[in-house]
Enzyme design. Structure first.
Site, PDB file in Angstrom:
ATOM      1  N   GLU A 336       0.821  -1.220   0.000  1.00  0.00           N
ATOM      2  CA  GLU A 336       0.000   0.000   0.000  1.00  0.00           C
ATOM      3  C   GLU A 336       0.846   1.258   0.000  1.00  0.00           C
ATOM      4  O   GLU A 336       0.524   2.238  -0.682  1.00  0.00           O
ATOM      5  CB  GLU A 336      -0.935  -0.012   1.219  1.00  0.00           C
ATOM      6  N   GLU A 337       1.921   1.263   0.784  1.00  0.00           N
ATOM      7  CA  GLU A 337       2.678   2.498   0.953  1.00  0.00           C
ATOM      8  C   GLU A 337       3.361   2.957  -0.339  1.00  0.00           C
ATOM      9  O   GLU A 337       3.561   4.142  -0.547  1.00  0.00           O
ATOM     10  CB  GLU A 337       3.736   2.331   2.053  1.00  0.00           C
TER      11      GLU A 337
END
Length: 462
Positions: A336-337
């Protein structure tokens, strides 16, 4: 919390999202039997939570202390996904599996910076995720800008210079009940390409926070296609203020060394487990969080606690004997990051699944405050359900919901929901080495997990 999705900041993330007009959102009100059922479910969840109050905290401690920072491409992330799969199996969840995903593999390397004129002083900084390296030590004059607008509208060339953008993130806005992330994150995303377009050889930005003890904040940048990639790093707000003062007095020269590099994509996985529905098992209520973190800290709040909370929600439902009408599926997304590879892979793999609702928790794990339910209509319709949620100190529903990883599912028509804990101090530690276990209170984790369990039950019952 992904920098890439937060191009508009937390304000955009907490705005009404496309597709949040719910498939399962209620009409003028909720049926009395659902209100009664929610109250009974809250009692059972609360009793189970009290009886097993330390399970979630022990698991978060394991995740944070055993695996630490979990950036994509790391052995720690692989270990954490396998750990989560094992814990879901221990909880007796259905269809537990690892779904393979290829993720970006960016490595920070050694990095440092110094002011070398008019004084000799070190800078505390972190390279931005995805940055290219300097290829050695870069020494160049610095040109300061107070905002992205200042950089964008400047008529001057920056050939051979380092652009420094000192755009400030304002403190928490009490009147609007919102942090100032939108105003701060823009510079992290776009400064490098804006500076490169004008000939700069590197970019420095002010860390995206309003509070600091000389702690730098990382996060992903966004290189624009067709624009030369230049190294970029975030300095602490204390060092940002120093650079701005020095620039007002005269010429400033910086030495900068970033060892960042990007390796070939690496294998990872989304972690999936379910509590199968009793009547409509093909209808999916998704509970999401992300298991990766940045490399500078263990990501206790962003988003280790979120992972534990959604795992706990299913454990609490199962141990309370609450079998929902629809299937409740937990997904711990990878990547996600930096890039949202896990979200994209899940959306492709499960395009044919019938997702009726999608929930995400990715705003820390502070004191319970609100649940985002998608729109004003649902806020009003759910008013009778609020007392059940107040069991876990949720004090309100809010008319928006957003999550980077569930966005493709919501855009495809699922109802959107999110957890919105107290955000007053989340961005003080966001994307820093200070995102550690001690910033979370066990009771906050326990109550938020119970509230997520109740939400899942309510949505799955409709």
């Amino acid at each position: 919390m992904s920098a890439l999705l937060r191009a508009g900041g937390i304000a955009a993330a907490l705005a009404t999202c496309a597709g949040c007009a719910a498939q399962v959102a209620p009409g003028p009100g909720v049926p009395p039997e659902l209100v009664a059922g929610a109250n009974q479910a809250a009692e059972r969840i609360a009793a189970t939570s009290a009886r097993t109050s330390d399970v979630g905290w022990q698991r978060l401690t394991e995740l944070v202390d055993r695996y630490g920072a979990r950036i994509t491409g790391s052995a720690a992330l692989t270990g954490a996904t396998e750990w989560a799969e094992g814990r879901m199996r221990e909880d007796g969840l259905d269809a537990v599996r690892l779904e393979p995903v290829q993720v970006p593999h960016w490595v920070r390397g050694a990095e440092w910076g110094r002011v070398i004129r008019p004084v000799d002083q070190p800078l505390v900084l972190l390279g931005l995720g995805g940055s290219v390296g300097t290829g050695g030590t870069l020494r160049a004059p610095m040109v300061a800008f107070e905002s992205m607008d200042g950089l964008r509208t400047s008529p001057d060339r920056l050939d051979g210079k380092i652009a420094f953008v000192n755009q400030q993130m304002p403190p928490y806005d009490e009147e609007r009940d919102s942090p100032g992330y939108a105003q701060g994150v823009e510079v992290r995303l776009h400064a490098a390409s804006e500076a490169a377009r004008r000939g700069a050889v590197a970019a420095l930005v002010r860390s995206v926070t309003a509070v600091s003890l000389r702690t730098p904040h990382t996060g992903a940048l966004r290189y624009e296609p067709g624009v030369r990639k230049i190294p970029a790093a975030a300095v602490t707000i204390e060092d940002a203020d120093l650079l701005a003062r020095l620039a007002r007095e005269g010429p400033v020269k910086i030495a900068l060394s970033l060892g960042a590099r990007t390796l070939p994509d690496a294998p990872s996985a989304n972690v999936v487990g379910e509590l199968r529905g009793r009547e409509l098992p093909d209808d999916i209520v998704l509970l999401g969080a992300h298991i990766d973190s940045w490399d500078v800290g263990p990501g206790a709040s962003d988003d280790g606690a979120g992972c534990v909370a959604v795992m706990e929600a299913l454990r609490l439902l199962r141990e309370s004997g609450l079998v929902p009408r629809r299937t409740v599926r937990v997904v711990l997304f990878t990547g996600e990051e930096y890039g949202l590879a896990g979200a994209a892979a899940y959306a492709r793999r499960h395009a044919a699944d019938r997702h009726v609702a999608a929930f995400e928790t990715d705003a820390g794990m502070a004191a319970p405050d609100a649940i985002g339910v998608g729109n004003e209509e649902t806020v009003h319709a759910w008013a009778a359900l609020l007392p059940a949620f107040q069991t876990f100190r949720i004090r309100r529903f809010r008319p928006h919901a957003f999550g980077a990883d569930v966005k493709p599912i919501v855009d495809a028509g699922a109802s959107g929901f999110d957890l919105e804990p107290d955000l007053h101090h989340y961005f003080d530690i966001h994307h820093t080495a200070a995102d550690t276990l001690d910033k979370i209170r066990p009771d906050d984790l326990r109550r938020n997990a119970a509230a997520i369990a109740l939400l899942a039950w309510v949505v799955a019952e409709r």
